[in-house]
Write a protein that holds these residues in place. Structure first.
Motif, mmCIF file in Angstrom:
data_model
loop_
_atom_site.group_PDB
_atom_site.id
_atom_site.type_symbol
_atom_site.label_atom_id
_atom_site.label_comp_id
_atom_site.label_asym_id
_atom_site.label_seq_id
_atom_site.Cartn_x
_atom_site.Cartn_y
_atom_site.Cartn_z
ATOM 1 N N LEU A 124 -19.675 -3.234 26.055
ATOM 2 C CA LEU A 124 -20.203 -4.114 27.108
ATOM 3 C C LEU A 124 -20.833 -3.307 28.235
ATOM 4 C CD1 LEU A 124 -17.335 -6.782 27.263
ATOM 5 C CD2 LEU A 124 -19.599 -7.020 26.211
ATOM 6 N N GLN A 125 -20.211 -2.171 28.563
ATOM 7 C CA GLN A 125 -20.786 -1.361 29.629
ATOM 8 C C GLN A 125 -22.103 -0.721 29.188
ATOM 9 O OE1 GLN A 125 -17.808 0.599 31.729
ATOM 10 N NE2 GLN A 125 -19.150 1.143 33.415
ATOM 11 N N GLY B 56 -24.886 -3.156 29.407
ATOM 12 C CA GLY B 56 -25.302 -3.423 30.776
ATOM 13 C C GLY B 56 -26.168 -2.332 31.373
#
Length: 654
Positions: A75-76, A79
């Motif tokens: 997820l990081q 992003g």
């Protein structure tokens, strides 16, 4: 225009990579991905019998926790800007000697995190399954410790940011596979299979080790960035040698020709081990190595072509072997050998094949793990019987196993819109897209492999779940407990939907671009074109033909409990295309002759020379000893004669 991995590296150099501390605790503590399962292995092995009651639950929870951390890392990464999705995590300096400095440093990028999610996700499901499968094994705690060690070693391999640390994980995977394949060491066949896997893989490991030495001598570093970013300064011969040596290492771990002989014997280990080796860990390591080192192969076309040819030959050989095996696990092992061949073929196509090779690796991880766990479920309900000729009609007794195994079967044969169809069609299209005679041959091999896959997997389905029952009266088939069927259901869902999630809209290819470059043809996704392309229609026709032939041979007539003799091809396939005999003739026998010659040289030449000097000194001493009588008169007389000789000599000279 194709964007190669080398171009991606240059672009990354132009824009400084993001460092882990700047991204907070998730990426900065990515080492926990490895540490969690490694802690489980340490606690269970050091704690000993005191952990028997709860050790398997700890060993299962830690890979699950590692998977959760991997999801946060993903997820990081998502992003972040695509050009900065390459994060280095410096843990500590491992060792330094002269100009060589090797750090225990990790590389978090789209390629490595894809493998981490597969390893920890599928690995966790296999751990959960093993709780039920190994419930009555007295050494269950040690088994789970080895599973944790296996997962941790594979994570080191795919997260390393340099080839030496990768080699540490590489050897750790080899050790864990040895321990798990031979886990039931009371069986001579299991002990022999473990030794065979260990020794065959040492051949490939030697190739990888020499390749790393060549890298350091050529580039002065073993870091990915230094090696892959400095290829312009190396000669074509050196790059070709490094590529071929890397391929040798990949052939060992991924059971590709000519180092494939260990894979089918490895089925002697517990079935969860087979699932872990074939789906999420060991055999995927070679594909990872080739894709990670892609710029080397792009700079050495001869080595790159060799990769594709080895993959094509292996996918056909594995499929042929799978067509004749009656042992359900060995039939699936031949299938793994073939499917990894597809991935190796795709990896050998360069930027056109990297993304689809990894996509097929991930979808294969789900449906192959499901198939192996399904086979283990069948064995669990059939008193550990592995001969499919003693199965039949099991769909009525094991409905969940039948349904989940069936979905995995449809995925692997390339049934339209299931996971395997999306990724295998991509490989076939990429093979034909290589152009020229090479593309035609590689594409044709992939199509023939698709037909053979449909045949041998339909054969497995029919012999196991259809027809009349062929087991003994003392066997009472039954469905497996929920701890086993639950992971099978999850894997079956992945077998249905995961391929579309990865390929639709080329999402996964776009995600991998910062690590592997963009494919040469980047057009908008078109499902209608995929369904109507000539290669897709040919693959579909061959799949239907393979299913129909298997149904005609095994579904319309009773399956004999004793296998018929068969023709030459059948006998060769049952003997694994004589791979063991070839290795024995080309490697083992000559090796024995060389060893015997060296022993003879050591015994008769080296030891002979040393012993000859000793014997000469001993014999001379014995003769001189006789001159020492111990009588003073003898010594006086000797001195008198000596003095007379001296005087006479002087007199003559004067």
């Amino acid at each position: 225009m194709a964007v190669s991995m080398t171009d991606s590296l240059l672009a990354a150099d132009a824009q400084p990579a993001v460092t882990a501390p700047a991204e907070g605790a998730v990426l900065g503590n990515a080492w926990l991905l490895i540490a969690l399962p490694l802690i489980g292995a340490a606690v269970l092995l050091i704690g000993g019998k005191r952990t028997d009651a709860w050790g398997h639950w700890l060993a299962t929870a830690l890979p699950v926790a590692s998977f959760g951390w991997a999801v946060l890392v993903l997820l990081q990464l998502l992003g972040m800007d695509a050009h900065h999705r390459s994060v280095g995590v410096d843990v500590y300096t491992w060792f330094s000697s002269g100009d060589l400095e090797v750090g225990a440093s990790l590389l978090i990028d789209p390629l490595s995190i894809s493998f981490v999610l597969l390893i920890t996700g599928v690995g966790s499901l296999i751990h959960i399954y093993s709780v039920g499968y190994m419930a009555h094994d007295e050494r269950r705690r040690r088994f789970f410790a080895y599973l944790n060690l296996f997962v941790a070693a594979m994570l080191v391999l795919v997260l390393a940011d340099n080839f030496v640390l990768l080699f540490l994980g590489w050897e750790g995977v080899g050790l864990a596979s040895y321990l798990l394949i031979g886990f039931w060491q009371h069986k001579p066949s299991a002990a022999v299979a473990a030794k065979k896997a260990f020794l065959v893989n040492r051949v490939g490991d030697l190739g990888l080790l020499i390749a790393i030495m060549l890298m350091f001598s050529t580039f002065g570093t073993v870091a990915f960035s230094g090696v892959l970013g400095g290829l312009d300064g190396a000669g074509q011969g050196v790059l070709t040698a490094i590529g071929l040596l890397l391929l040798l290492g990949a052939c060992g771990k991924s059971a590709q020709l000519p180092l494939q002989s260990w894979l089918l014997d490895a089925m002697e280990g517990p079935t969860p081990v087979s699932a872990l080796i074939h789906a999420a860990t060991m055999v995927t390591a070679g594909v990872y190595l080739i894709v990670r080192a892609g710029p080397i192969f792009e700079a050495a076309p001869a080595a790159q072509l060799t990769v594709a040819v080895v993959g094509a030959a292996t996918l056909l050989a594995g499929a042929v072997i799978g067509c004749a095996k009656d042992d359900i696990k060995k039939a699936l092992a031949g299938s793994t050998m073939s499917q990894i061949g597809y991935m190796t073929l795709a990896a050998g196509l360069g930027p056109a094949g990297y993304a689809v090779a990894i996509a097929h690796l991930i979808t294969h991880g789900f449906f192959k793990a499901g198939l192996f766990l399904g086979a283990g479920s069948v064995m669990h309900g059939m008193n550990d019987e592995v001969d499919m000729r003693r199965y039949g009609a099991l769909r009525r007794y094991m409905p969940v196993t039948f349904a989940t195994f069936g979905l995995g079967y449809l995925a692997i044969i390339g049934f339209p819109l299931l996971s395997g169809w999306w990724t295998k069609e991509g490989i076939i299209e990429a093979a034909f897209g290589a152009g020229g005679l090479t593309g035609q041959l590689l594409g044709t091999a992939a199509l023939v492999g698709a037909a053979l896959t449909a045949f041998y997997m339909t054969r497995v389905m029919i012999m196991t779940f259809f027809g009349e029952k062929r087991w003994d009266d003392g066997v009472h088939p039954h469905e497996s407990p929920a701890s086993m069927t639950g992971p099978m259901v999850v894997l079956a869902l992945g077998s249905v939907f995961l391929g579309a999630a990865l390929v639709f809209g080329y999402r996964f290819a776009h995600f991998l671009e910062p690590a592997v470059g963009a494919p040469p043809k980047h057009h908008e996704f078109n499902l209608a074109a995929m369904l109507t392309a000539p290669s897709s229609l040919a693959a579909l026709a061959l799949m239907v033909g393979g299913v129909a032939l298997a149904w005609f041979m095994y579904g319309r007539r009773p399956v004999p409990v004793t296998a018929p003799k068969g023709n030459f091809i059948t006998v060769a396939a049952r003997n694994e295309l004589y791979g063991n005999q070839i290795n024995e003739g080309l490697l083992m026998r000559p090796g024995q002759v060389v060893t015997e010659a060296l022993v003879a040289i050591d015994t008769h030449v080296v030891n002979g020379a040393v012993n000859g000097v000793a014997d000469s000194v001993r014999d001379g001493s014995a003769r001189l000893r006789r001159a020492q009588t111990g009588f003073a008169r003898t010594y006086a007389l000797t001195m008198l004669f000596g003095a007379a000789i001296v005087v006479a000599t002087l007199a003559v000279r004067i």
